[in-house]
Design a protein around this motif. Sequence first.
Motif: not given
Length: 342
Positions: A317-339
């Motif tokens: 839902g709206h609060s992506v930080n607190l979803a069970r699979n939030t690690a996928q989002y964290q990994a996507a942000v880290i990949d973007w940060m590297k870029s």
Amino acid sequence: MTKKLYARMLVAATAAATMLGVVPGVADADPAASPDRCQEITFPVPQGTLGATLCLPDRPTDTVMVLMAGSNYNHTYWDFPYAPETYNFRRAMNAAGYATLVADRLGNGASTRPPSMSLTATATAQALHDIVQALRHGLAGAQPFGKVVTGGHSLSSGTSVMEATTYHDVDGVLLTGYSHTLSVPDVLGVISTYYQAVQDPIFASRGFDSGYLVTRPGTRAVDFFGPDNVDPQVLAIDEATKETFSLTEYPDGLTSTLPGMSSLITAPVMVVNGSLDRLSCGPAYAICADAATLQAAEAAFFGPAARLRTFVLPGSGHSVNLARNTAQYQAAVIDWMKSITG
């Protein structure tokens, strides 16, 4: 409110959750149980002070992320105390080698609470700009940072857009729970769940004026979470740590979702939504089917300098930080940060 007082309140809230049959791990709920180097900071602004925490990774870095939560949250959203190995976004970024500064908006968390009617998104954007500049010059004795990336959620994504288009002084903008295709009926439906903080058992005795609002007990599970993608213990802590805000923050904040403003951003942008975000995904979640669909929907609102990247977290839902699979989002942000930071 100091972070120590907030921690004591969290312990009391955890005890209440235990009585309800939801038992968060006590060790995980201890905000002090962090291996990272963190320093609490009080940042002066015209209406009072912002409470913030600067955390450094275990190796040198030239990049810091400034993270601010939306209207129903405080620092806890980014620095979640329960099961931090899963839900704590701030720790994930520190582990990836980035410094973080998690700041509370005026009116909540460790920041001062001026009269509610004085709160605006414009003032928050100005405060965010001042923080960015302070980090570039060496805030609280820390090294000056060469690269500063802002990260927002919901309302504070709007203030990040406002800051970036006004001052052009950041190296990246992370926008979560944000789009230009809001579902107006759902937004109004969520607003209808708000009531005065003085009527809420968590806040009734804390001296708020009548303009400070909070969500009604039990509404957050429907409004902010995917039904099959949330840990009951997360829901309990989320309810216990909910925060106050003022509707006066919305009118100027929502202008960031109208065509025009975001096209002026001259730094790389990443937009993240949950696939079941009833607020930001439009009618029937149409623009959040996947990252490509979100990219197609949002691309027209950003210029070439934004190098727009999108990510959709399935089932969230709206609060992506607190979803069970939030690690996928964290990994996507880290990949973007590297870029964007090299």
